[in-house]
Enzyme design. Structure first.
Site, PDB file in Angstrom:
ATOM      1  N   LYS A 289      28.556 -40.691 -12.676  1.00  0.00           N
ATOM      2  CA  LYS A 289      27.567 -40.993 -11.621  1.00  0.00           C
ATOM      3  C   LYS A 289      26.703 -42.181 -12.032  1.00  0.00           C
ATOM      4  O   LYS A 289      26.486 -43.104 -11.263  1.00  0.00           O
ATOM      5  CB  LYS A 289      26.690 -39.755 -11.384  1.00  0.00           C
ATOM      6  CG  LYS A 289      25.428 -40.048 -10.602  1.00  0.00           C
ATOM      7  CD  LYS A 289      24.550 -38.837 -10.438  1.00  0.00           C
ATOM      8  CE  LYS A 289      23.537 -38.620 -11.525  1.00  0.00           C
ATOM      9  NZ  LYS A 289      22.408 -39.550 -11.551  1.00  0.00           N
TER      10      LYS A 289
ATOM     11  N   CYS B  94      14.752 -37.494  -9.928  1.00  0.00           N
ATOM     12  CA  CYS B  94      14.277 -36.376 -10.757  1.00  0.00           C
ATOM     13  C   CYS B  94      12.872 -36.655 -11.267  1.00  0.00           C
ATOM     14  O   CYS B  94      12.572 -37.760 -11.699  1.00  0.00           O
ATOM     15  CB  CYS B  94      15.182 -36.194 -11.970  1.00  0.00           C
ATOM     16  SG  CYS B  94      16.762 -35.431 -11.598  1.00  0.00           S
TER      17      CYS B  94
ATOM     18  N   ASP C 141      19.468 -37.037 -21.470  1.00  0.00           N
ATOM     19  CA  ASP C 141      20.146 -36.266 -20.423  1.00  0.00           C
ATOM     20  C   ASP C 141      20.953 -35.092 -20.975  1.00  0.00           C
ATOM     21  O   ASP C 141      21.459 -34.275 -20.202  1.00  0.00           O
ATOM     22  CB  ASP C 141      21.082 -37.181 -19.607  1.00  0.00           C
ATOM     23  CG  ASP C 141      20.303 -38.047 -18.626  1.00  0.00           C
ATOM     24  OD1 ASP C 141      19.079 -37.866 -18.506  1.00  0.00           O
ATOM     25  OD2 ASP C 141      20.928 -38.909 -17.984  1.00  0.00           O
TER      26      ASP C 141
ATOM     27  N   ILE D 128      12.101 -40.210 -24.677  1.00  0.00           N
ATOM     28  CA  ILE D 128      12.371 -41.081 -23.516  1.00  0.00           C
ATOM     29  C   ILE D 128      11.485 -40.682 -22.331  1.00  0.00           C
ATOM     30  O   ILE D 128      10.775 -41.520 -21.772  1.00  0.00           O
ATOM     31  CB  ILE D 128      13.873 -41.022 -23.110  1.00  0.00           C
ATOM     32  CG1 ILE D 128      14.765 -41.343 -24.319  1.00  0.00           C
ATOM     33  CG2 ILE D 128      14.161 -41.974 -21.955  1.00  0.00           C
ATOM     34  CD1 ILE D 128      14.649 -42.734 -24.888  1.00  0.00           C
TER      35      ILE D 128
HETATM   36  C1  UD1 Z   1      18.704 -43.753 -16.481  1.00  0.00           C
HETATM   37  C2  UD1 Z   1      19.583 -42.598 -16.054  1.00  0.00           C
HETATM   38  C3  UD1 Z   1      18.906 -41.271 -16.406  1.00  0.00           C
HETATM   39  C4  UD1 Z   1      18.556 -41.239 -17.896  1.00  0.00           C
HETATM   40  C5  UD1 Z   1      17.753 -42.470 -18.288  1.00  0.00           C
HETATM   41  C6  UD1 Z   1      17.503 -42.566 -19.777  1.00  0.00           C
HETATM   42  C7  UD1 Z   1      20.720 -43.437 -14.098  1.00  0.00           C
HETATM   43  C8  UD1 Z   1      20.893 -43.378 -12.620  1.00  0.00           C
HETATM   44  N1  UD1 Z   1      19.766 -42.652 -14.612  1.00  0.00           N
HETATM   45  O1  UD1 Z   1      17.492 -43.647 -15.745  1.00  0.00           O
HETATM   46  O2  UD1 Z   1      19.817 -40.223 -16.089  1.00  0.00           O
HETATM   47  O3  UD1 Z   1      17.776 -40.094 -18.162  1.00  0.00           O
HETATM   48  O4  UD1 Z   1      18.456 -43.669 -17.884  1.00  0.00           O
HETATM   49  O5  UD1 Z   1      18.700 -42.609 -20.476  1.00  0.00           O
HETATM   50  O6  UD1 Z   1      21.450 -44.121 -14.786  1.00  0.00           O
HETATM   51  N2  UD1 Z   1      10.330 -47.011 -17.619  1.00  0.00           N
HETATM   52  C9  UD1 Z   1       9.147 -47.671 -17.342  1.00  0.00           C
HETATM   53  N3  UD1 Z   1       9.177 -48.639 -16.373  1.00  0.00           N
HETATM   54  C10 UD1 Z   1      10.306 -48.982 -15.711  1.00  0.00           C
HETATM   55  C11 UD1 Z   1      11.507 -48.306 -16.019  1.00  0.00           C
HETATM   56  C12 UD1 Z   1      11.495 -47.316 -16.974  1.00  0.00           C
HETATM   57  O7  UD1 Z   1       8.111 -47.400 -17.929  1.00  0.00           O
HETATM   58  O8  UD1 Z   1      10.258 -49.871 -14.866  1.00  0.00           O
HETATM   59  C13 UD1 Z   1      10.346 -45.950 -18.660  1.00  0.00           C
HETATM   60  C14 UD1 Z   1      10.717 -44.596 -18.089  1.00  0.00           C
HETATM   61  O9  UD1 Z   1       9.623 -43.930 -17.521  1.00  0.00           O
HETATM   62  C15 UD1 Z   1      11.284 -43.901 -19.308  1.00  0.00           C
HETATM   63  C16 UD1 Z   1      11.950 -45.043 -20.085  1.00  0.00           C
HETATM   64  O10 UD1 Z   1      11.378 -46.243 -19.565  1.00  0.00           O
HETATM   65  O11 UD1 Z   1      10.240 -43.386 -20.075  1.00  0.00           O
HETATM   66  C17 UD1 Z   1      13.450 -45.106 -19.929  1.00  0.00           C
HETATM   67  O12 UD1 Z   1      13.797 -45.046 -18.568  1.00  0.00           O
HETATM   68  P1  UD1 Z   1      15.079 -45.804 -18.001  1.00  0.00           P
HETATM   69  O13 UD1 Z   1      15.984 -46.126 -19.135  1.00  0.00           O
HETATM   70  O14 UD1 Z   1      14.646 -46.908 -17.116  1.00  0.00           O
HETATM   71  O15 UD1 Z   1      15.745 -44.687 -17.117  1.00  0.00           O
HETATM   72  P2  UD1 Z   1      16.469 -44.862 -15.716  1.00  0.00           P
HETATM   73  O16 UD1 Z   1      17.235 -46.143 -15.695  1.00  0.00           O
HETATM   74  O17 UD1 Z   1      15.550 -44.561 -14.620  1.00  0.00           O
END
Ligand code: UD1
Length: 424
Positions: A22, A118, A312, A334
């Site tokens: 996914k 989520c 995850d 994370i």
């Molecule tokens: C993706 C995955 C999710 C997984 C996560 C971490 C998908 C669709 N989802 O989510 O299942 O749990 O990676 O491996 O692929 N953050 C910020 N600002 C931002 C973006 C992120 O502060 O603009 C922070 C988040 O709150 C978190 C950390 O960065 O604490 C990592 O998040 P991120 O790697 O961006 O996760 P997703 O891409 O949303």
């Protein structure tokens, strides 16, 4: 709302075929907005988030044709693409934000809702500042009004060198896809996420003619091209579904042959499972795993970006640590407050205490069936695993979380011996 009725304990034995990923498929689908020519995507998982993304693409004018029981799609661009990504489509799925950059790259404008998804981070939410700040650096201007991001660019987005202040899977994917058609000099992205799902996206784009190179462990260089070529691409297997079934075998003294995933990509998880006493044999795209009679404890798991242990899989491993023979700890680095499943596991008999981003798990738990509620996608998987290991009947509610990311989980589990039934 559907629920799962689960009678335990069961020992899981047999073969499981892993579905397409996914988290790899979602960015690949979003990046089809960059193409003028048709794109065929294969090995799509039949889960709700993929349907939502396909509906989002349809709402943006893409024509979608389904084949092979919806596992394969052909996506063609409409002559009149739209650039409005509505709240109703983005509210349930965070990856919906990934259409923003491609829309600006192709149409020079977009109106995109803030995404949902989520709730993993308590009051801190799940910000998109890393996405917006980096897109701004490559030439996107935006303002936020009434929950929507009104974005535009003067001409094509522009190549630029930038460093992400912290590592983000989504922001890395977003910037890579948004830079593929950029003008000017190369885009250099430093401090990138290097999760296998990021590399699957770059493989896909490279196969379509994009000029993307990894020039350091976390540094990616993209030189803009004028257009992308027609392509047919098969999405990688699902890393988290594979991890979930590996835990299931270990937890239930089971014996599973897990097919359709490259074991090299989950070395960290498999090494930990070996420590618990699981017997693991690796083949090309297959894992044979047998659970131990007694699960040995893993002292401490710390979630981390890839190469490290994935957040995850944290809820599923927590279940295993509840059953293991001694106390253990999890530090969640994370999503600092991703422990909603811990409270529900306690209803099944687990003894877990949480302090800030650390969970202490007592171990030696004999789960007893109870009614529990899923709070998010991976939490639902953890509760299902615990219910399969529990004595008696459990009811897991709010399984719509599970349906967002696991294809036919109850069918796959039933086939290997779980007593699980969907009721509503
Ligand atoms: C993706 C995955 C999710 C997984 C996560 C971490 C998908 C669709 N989802 O989510 O299942 O749990 O990676 O491996 O692929 N953050 C910020 N600002 C931002 C973006 C992120 O502060 O603009 C922070 C988040 O709150 C978190 C950390 O960065 O604490 C990592 O998040 P991120 O790697 O961006 O996760 P997703 O891409 O949303």
């Amino acid at each position: 709302m559907d629920k799962f009725l689960i009678k335990g304990p069961s020992t899981l034995k047999g073969e499981v075929l892993i579905s397409g990923s996914k988290n790899a498929a979602l960015p690949i689908l979003a990046s089809t907005l960059l193409f003028d020519k048709p794109v065929v995507i294969k090995n799509l998982p039949r889960v709700r988030d993929i349907n939502t993304m396909l509906n989002l693409l349809k709402s943006l004018g893409s024509k979608i044709e389904f084949f092979d029981n919806r596992k394969k799609v052909r996506i063609s661009k409409s002559k009149k693409p739209k650039y409005f990504a509505s709240y109703s489509l983005l509210k349930t799925m965070r990856a919906g934000i990934l259409v923003l950059g491609p829309l600006v790259s192709k149409c020079q404008k977009s109106i995109t809702s803030f995404p949902g998804g989520c709730v993993l981070n308590g009051n801190s939410g799940r910000p998109i500042n890393l996405h917006l700040n980096a897109l701004e650096k490559i030439g996107m201007k935006y303002e936020i009004k009434k929950g929507y991001i009104y974005a535009r660019s003067k001409g094509n987005l522009k190549g630029k060198s930038l460093k992400f202040p912290s590592i983000s899977v989504g922001a890395t994917q977003h910037l890579i896809m948004s830079s593929v058609l950029s003008d000017g000099k190369a885009t250099t992205l430093k401090n990138c996420a290097i999760e296998p799902e990021v590399l699957d996206l770059t493989n896909f784009l490279k196969n379509a003619g994009a000029n993307i190179k990894w020039i350091g462990k976390r540094t990616c260089q993209i030189i803009g091209v004028n257009s992308l070529n027609e392509i047919s691409y098969s999405v990688m297997g699902d890393r988290i579904e594979t991890g979930t079934f590996c835990v299931a075998a270990t937890l239930t003294k089971g014996n599973l042959l897990i097919k359709g995933f490259d074991p090299k990509l989950i070395k960290t998880e498999l090494d930990l499972l070996k420590k618990t006493g699981a017997t693991i044999r690796l083949f090309k795209d297959q894992i044979h795993i047998k659970g131990p009679k007694k699960i040995k404890k893993i002292s401490h798991i710390k979630t981390k970006e890839y190469g490290g242990f994935p957040t995850d899989c944290q809820p599923q491993f927590m279940v295993l640590m509840c059953k293991a023979n001694g106390k253990s700890e999890i530090t969640e680095n994370i999503f600092k407050s991703r422990f909603m499943h811990a409270m529900e596991l306690q209803r099944l008999g687990a003894k877990i205490s949480i302090k800030n981003s650390k969970a202490t798990i007592e171990g030696n738990t004999n789960f007893i069936g109870a009614e529990v509620m899923s709070s998010d996608l991976r939490a639902s998987a953890a509760l299902i695993l615990a219910a399969i290991a529990a004595k008696g009947t459990s009811i897991v509610s709010r399984v719509y979380h599970c349906d967002r990311g696991y294809e036919n989980i109850e069918k796959k589990l039933k086939k290997v011996g779980a007593k699980i039934r969907r009721v509503n």
